[in-house]
Design a protein around this motif. Structure first.
Motif, PDB file in Angstrom:
ATOM      1  N   ASP A  43       0.851  -1.199   0.000  1.00 51.40           N
ATOM      2  CA  ASP A  43       0.000   0.000   0.000  1.00 51.40           C
ATOM      3  C   ASP A  43       0.883   1.244   0.000  1.00 51.40           C
ATOM      4  O   ASP A  43       1.739   1.400   0.877  1.00 51.40           O
ATOM      5  CB  ASP A  43      -0.907   0.009   1.241  1.00 51.40           C
ATOM      6  CG  ASP A  43      -1.924  -1.128   1.208  1.00 51.40           C
ATOM      7  OD1 ASP A  43      -2.450  -1.402   0.121  1.00 51.40           O
ATOM      8  OD2 ASP A  43      -2.167  -1.742   2.260  1.00 51.40           O
ATOM      9  N   ILE A  44       0.636   2.105  -0.974  1.00 47.49           N
ATOM     10  CA  ILE A  44       1.368   3.362  -1.083  1.00 47.49           C
ATOM     11  C   ILE A  44       0.400   4.516  -0.843  1.00 47.49           C
ATOM     12  O   ILE A  44      -0.650   4.594  -1.497  1.00 47.49           O
ATOM     13  CB  ILE A  44       2.018   3.527  -2.480  1.00 47.49           C
ATOM     14  CG1 ILE A  44       2.931   2.328  -2.807  1.00 47.49           C
ATOM     15  CG2 ILE A  44       2.774   4.852  -2.582  1.00 47.49           C
ATOM     16  CD1 ILE A  44       4.153   2.205  -1.938  1.00 47.49           C
ATOM     17  N   VAL A  45       0.751   5.388   0.082  1.00 50.26           N
ATOM     18  CA  VAL A  45      -0.049   6.598   0.338  1.00 50.26           C
ATOM     19  C   VAL A  45       0.695   7.793  -0.245  1.00 50.26           C
ATOM     20  O   VAL A  45       1.888   7.993   0.040  1.00 50.26           O
ATOM     21  CB  VAL A  45      -0.282   6.809   1.843  1.00 50.26           C
ATOM     22  CG1 VAL A  45      -0.854   8.196   2.118  1.00 50.26           C
ATOM     23  CG2 VAL A  45      -1.246   5.762   2.374  1.00 50.26           C
ATOM     24  N   ALA A  46      -0.015   8.556  -1.056  1.00 49.94           N
ATOM     25  CA  ALA A  46       0.557   9.785  -1.636  1.00 49.94           C
ATOM     26  C   ALA A  46      -0.104  10.984  -0.981  1.00 49.94           C
ATOM     27  O   ALA A  46      -1.318  10.990  -0.750  1.00 49.94           O
ATOM     28  CB  ALA A  46       0.318   9.811  -3.141  1.00 49.94           C
ATOM     29  N   ILE A  47       0.700  11.992  -0.662  1.00 52.79           N
ATOM     30  CA  ILE A  47       0.116  13.254  -0.179  1.00 52.79           C
ATOM     31  C   ILE A  47      -0.218  14.057  -1.434  1.00 52.79           C
ATOM     32  O   ILE A  47       0.539  14.893  -1.906  1.00 52.79           O
ATOM     33  CB  ILE A  47       1.090  14.021   0.743  1.00 52.79           C
ATOM     34  CG1 ILE A  47       1.704  13.077   1.775  1.00 52.79           C
ATOM     35  CG2 ILE A  47       0.364  15.184   1.425  1.00 52.79           C
ATOM     36  CD1 ILE A  47       0.718  12.316   2.627  1.00 52.79           C
ATOM     37  N   GLY A  48      -1.366  13.724  -1.978  1.00 51.59           N
ATOM     38  CA  GLY A  48      -1.784  14.244  -3.275  1.00 51.59           C
ATOM     39  C   GLY A  48      -2.612  13.180  -3.965  1.00 51.59           C
ATOM     40  O   GLY A  48      -3.307  12.402  -3.303  1.00 51.59           O
ATOM     41  N   ASN A  49      -2.496  13.104  -5.293  1.00 51.01           N
ATOM     42  CA  ASN A  49      -3.343  12.186  -6.062  1.00 51.01           C
ATOM     43  C   ASN A  49      -2.658  10.838  -6.261  1.00 51.01           C
ATOM     44  O   ASN A  49      -1.658  10.734  -6.975  1.00 51.01           O
ATOM     45  CB  ASN A  49      -3.674  12.823  -7.422  1.00 51.01           C
ATOM     46  CG  ASN A  49      -4.783  12.065  -8.137  1.00 51.01           C
ATOM     47  OD1 ASN A  49      -4.699  10.867  -8.339  1.00 51.01           O
ATOM     48  ND2 ASN A  49      -5.830  12.792  -8.505  1.00 51.01           N
ATOM     49  N   GLY A  50      -3.208   9.805  -5.644  1.00 51.01           N
ATOM     50  CA  GLY A  50      -2.624   8.471  -5.741  1.00 51.01           C
ATOM     51  C   GLY A  50      -2.749   7.876  -7.131  1.00 51.01           C
ATOM     52  O   GLY A  50      -1.864   7.143  -7.586  1.00 51.01           O
ATOM     53  N   ILE A  51      -3.847   8.173  -7.825  1.00 55.83           N
ATOM     54  CA  ILE A  51      -4.057   7.629  -9.175  1.00 55.83           C
ATOM     55  C   ILE A  51      -3.018   8.188 -10.134  1.00 55.83           C
ATOM     56  O   ILE A  51      -2.433   7.461 -10.946  1.00 55.83           O
ATOM     57  CB  ILE A  51      -5.499   7.938  -9.653  1.00 55.83           C
ATOM     58  CG1 ILE A  51      -6.514   7.221  -8.760  1.00 55.83           C
ATOM     59  CG2 ILE A  51      -5.674   7.535 -11.112  1.00 55.83           C
ATOM     60  CD1 ILE A  51      -7.961   7.604  -9.011  1.00 55.83           C
ATOM     61  N   THR A  52      -2.755   9.486 -10.024  1.00 51.30           N
ATOM     62  CA  THR A  52      -1.732  10.119 -10.873  1.00 51.30           C
ATOM     63  C   THR A  52      -0.361   9.498 -10.605  1.00 51.30           C
ATOM     64  O   THR A  52       0.410   9.245 -11.538  1.00 51.30           O
ATOM     65  CB  THR A  52      -1.677  11.636 -10.601  1.00 51.30           C
ATOM     66  OG1 THR A  52      -2.984  12.187 -10.801  1.00 51.30           O
ATOM     67  CG2 THR A  52      -0.694  12.334 -11.525  1.00 51.30           C
ATOM     68  N   LEU A  53      -0.051   9.247  -9.346  1.00 46.63           N
ATOM     69  CA  LEU A  53       1.234   8.629  -8.990  1.00 46.63           C
ATOM     70  C   LEU A  53       1.339   7.228  -9.602  1.00 46.63           C
ATOM     71  O   LEU A  53       2.392   6.858 -10.139  1.00 46.63           O
ATOM     72  CB  LEU A  53       1.396   8.559  -7.475  1.00 46.63           C
ATOM     73  CG  LEU A  53       2.668   7.863  -6.964  1.00 46.63           C
ATOM     74  CD1 LEU A  53       3.925   8.557  -7.499  1.00 46.63           C
ATOM     75  CD2 LEU A  53       2.691   7.824  -5.437  1.00 46.63           C
ATOM     76  N   ALA A  54       0.273   6.449  -9.530  1.00 47.99           N
ATOM     77  CA  ALA A  54       0.283   5.096 -10.100  1.00 47.99           C
ATOM     78  C   ALA A  54       0.595   5.149 -11.596  1.00 47.99           C
ATOM     79  O   ALA A  54       1.392   4.344 -12.109  1.00 47.99           O
ATOM     80  CB  ALA A  54      -1.060   4.418  -9.860  1.00 47.99           C
ATOM     81  N   LYS A  55      -0.013   6.072 -12.298  1.00 53.24           N
ATOM     82  CA  LYS A  55       0.213   6.198 -13.751  1.00 53.24           C
ATOM     83  C   LYS A  55       1.648   6.617 -14.055  1.00 53.24           C
ATOM     84  O   LYS A  55       2.261   6.131 -15.017  1.00 53.24           O
ATOM     85  CB  LYS A  55      -0.788   7.197 -14.346  1.00 53.24           C
ATOM     86  CG  LYS A  55      -2.222   6.668 -14.344  1.00 53.24           C
ATOM     87  CD  LYS A  55      -3.201   7.703 -14.860  1.00 53.24           C
ATOM     88  CE  LYS A  55      -4.626   7.134 -14.893  1.00 53.24           C
ATOM     89  NZ  LYS A  55      -5.632   8.140 -15.300  1.00 53.24           N
ATOM     90  N   GLN A  56       2.198   7.486 -13.222  1.00 57.72           N
ATOM     91  CA  GLN A  56       3.579   7.923 -13.409  1.00 57.72           C
ATOM     92  C   GLN A  56       4.555   6.768 -13.153  1.00 57.72           C
ATOM     93  O   GLN A  56       5.553   6.615 -13.859  1.00 57.72           O
ATOM     94  CB  GLN A  56       3.893   9.091 -12.457  1.00 57.72           C
ATOM     95  CG  GLN A  56       5.268   9.709 -12.623  1.00 57.72           C
ATOM     96  CD  GLN A  56       5.438  10.461 -13.931  1.00 57.72           C
ATOM     97  OE1 GLN A  56       4.476  10.676 -14.669  1.00 57.72           O
ATOM     98  NE2 GLN A  56       6.670  10.853 -14.238  1.00 57.72           N
ATOM     99  N   VAL A  57       4.260   5.967 -12.158  1.00 55.02           N
ATOM    100  CA  VAL A  57       5.096   4.793 -11.866  1.00 55.02           C
ATOM    101  C   VAL A  57       5.061   3.822 -13.041  1.00 55.02           C
ATOM    102  O   VAL A  57       6.098   3.300 -13.468  1.00 55.02           O
ATOM    103  CB  VAL A  57       4.631   4.087 -10.568  1.00 55.02           C
ATOM    104  CG1 VAL A  57       5.320   2.729 -10.397  1.00 55.02           C
ATOM    105  CG2 VAL A  57       4.897   4.966  -9.349  1.00 55.02           C
ATOM    106  N   SER A  58       3.866   3.590 -13.594  1.00 51.32           N
ATOM    107  CA  SER A  58       3.726   2.673 -14.724  1.00 51.32           C
ATOM    108  C   SER A  58       4.585   3.118 -15.902  1.00 51.32           C
ATOM    109  O   SER A  58       5.223   2.293 -16.573  1.00 51.32           O
ATOM    110  CB  SER A  58       2.253   2.582 -15.146  1.00 51.32           C
ATOM    111  OG  SER A  58       2.120   1.755 -16.281  1.00 51.32           O
TER     112      SER A  58
END
Length: 471
Positions: free
Chosen positions: A47-62
């Motif tokens: 589980d990763i918590v982002a201080i901001g938008n988690g969906i955007t972070l997931a897409k950037q990681v991909s």
């Protein structure tokens, strides 16, 4: 304290770089951190918590991963998930939650890391590791979760009454973690579960069953079921089990407490199988005893046909809990219905005929049935305990011997209905069923071998007796 060693996998550096690209902070939180500190091996759900938008972070990681894995987005929950190697990584923005009385689904708004840790169920699940470049691997432990891990304590971060009332499934999770980890639930928290037990009624049956299965799948399931009973939750979830509790006495005659006996059987079987459905069979094998319990002056306490009654109750229980009404349920029913058969065999002289019938009726599940019946031996008398196990060993050997010779497991009659119709030149009729039954009984009794020629001869003889003529 720094735990860089916990996040050596390259994926964490990639998440850190992606977070930096987006100018936000990210943390690993929850079970992964807990299990690393407990040295339980690699936790595959991260589980990763982002201080901001988690969906955007997931897409950037991909984008940064070589195979560009697909990002699954769950807009309703504001989460996203991707799979990397053998890990499922879930991303969510830090949030704070507020609940209303009739639902465990919170009103969610953006929050800080502190807000996110406050909403966690237990202190040991609120531990977070920083993924920022400057503080990579630093542990954030606002509620003393590390100390609770060392003390083996399950405790809520905030007031347990609020934690459990907000999301009553957490009561089941507390008991499940205590069972899996061999931890103790803090006394205030345990008392709060008892006070809030009726709140479990707002939780869906499917979510409750997930936790029940995890308790049943634990090394010593009785730990969880004793806690469920002590807090009063078990009566809401499995009243058929709590109905077994207690010992009645009439005219000096008593029976054993079938509740504690049942938990012993579940623990016993858990030493020999990880099959959760066989563990369910152990849990439910005596549920028919409560409704069939009677006292007779001649013989004392009786539970006549409790296996038959119990098998019927299995269906009702599965239906109520919205469990699968499929082959899994039928397997549990069969185990409950047949649970006393090998016990009766083990107490008498083991005849080939009785073993053939056992194997015929149990079919492919005869090994599971024997495992259940051996687990059912809970006598504290060492002589009886050894005697029963020795008798079961004889039954097992007889099963192998009879099966090798007679092939009655998953029995298919050597003579089919088509064979009978052809031999006597008749159409589908009652006589065909009668002949097949006679052949089956003769094989099970050992009067003829399970072979075509012997069965054909008996078919002709029985057909003649029924007034049929060969064509």
């Amino acid at each position: 304290m720094n735990y860089k060693n916990a996040i050596q996998n390259p994926i964490f550096k990639i998440i850190s770089e992606a977070a930096k690209d987006l100018n936000l902070d990210a943390y690993v939180i929850g079970g992964f951190v807990r299990d690393h500190l407990l040295d339980r091996g690699l936790h595959k759900d991260i589980d990763i918590v982002a201080i901001g938008n988690g969906i955007t972070l997931a897409k950037q990681v991909s984008k940064k991963l070589p195979n560009k894995p697909k990002v699954q987005v769950f807009k309703t929950y504001g989460t996203a998930m991707l799979r990397y190697e053998d890990m499922d990584i879930e991303f969510v923005g830090a949030r704070k939650e507020s609940y209303n009385e009739n639902s465990r689904n919170p009103v969610v708004e953006n929050g800080t890391l502190e807000d996110d840790q406050n909403r966690r169920d237990f202190t040991i699940n609120a531990l977070a590791l920083d993924l920022s470049n400057e503080n990579f691997g630093n542990l954030l432990d606002p509620f003393g979760g590390v100390e609770d891990l060392q003390r083996k304590i399950i405790k809520t971060p905030l007031d347990p009454d609020i934690t459990y009332s907000d999301d009553p499934l957490r009561m089941m999770r507390a008991i499940r973690f205590a069972t899996q980890l061999n931890f103790t639930i803090e006394s205030k928290s345990l008392e709060a579960i008892s006070r809030n037990k009726d709140r479990i009624k707002i939780i869906t049956k499917e979510r409750i069953v997930v936790e029940l299965n995890k308790i049943l799948g634990s090394k010593v399931p009785s730990v969880g079921f004793l806690l469920l009973e002590k807090t009063g939750l078990l009566n809401y979830i499995l009243p058929e089990i709590t109905a077994l509790k207690g010992i009645d006495e009439i005219e000096g005659q008593r029976h054993k407490d079938n509740f504690y006996h049942t938990l012993e059987v579940v623990d016993n079987i858990s030493l020999h199988t990880n099959n959760v459905w066989l563990r369910w069979a152990a849990l439910l094998h005596d549920i028919g005893k409560a409704p069939t319990k009677k006292f007779s002056k001649k013989v004392g306490w009786t539970f006549h046909a409790h296996e038959f009654e119990g098998a019927k109750m299995v269906y009702q229980l599965f239906k109520r809990l919205k469990m699968p009404l499929n082959e899994k349920m039928k397997f549990v029913q069969k185990m409950v219905f047949m649970s006393s058969r090998p016990i009766v065999l083990a107490q008498d002289i083991v005849t080939d005929s009785a073993v053939r019938r056992l194997v015929f009726d149990a079919g492919e599940y005869v090994e599971d049935l024997m495992t259940l019946c051996e687990a059912d031996i809970t006598t504290k008398n060492p002589r009886k305990f050894q005697k029963y196990h020795n008798n079961f060993k004889i039954v097992r050997e007889k099963i192998i011997e009879v099966e090798a010779r007679d092939h009655v497991r998953n029995f298919q009659p050597p003579i089919s209905g088509e064979d009978i119709m052809k031999a006597f030149n008749i159409k589908p009729s009652r006589e065909i069923g009668q002949i097949k039954e006679v052949i089956k009984e003769a094989i099970l009794e050992g009067d003829i071998p399970n072979e075509y020629e012997a069965a054909f001869e008996l078919m002709l003889k029985e057909g003649k007796r029924l007034g049929l003529e060969t064509s």
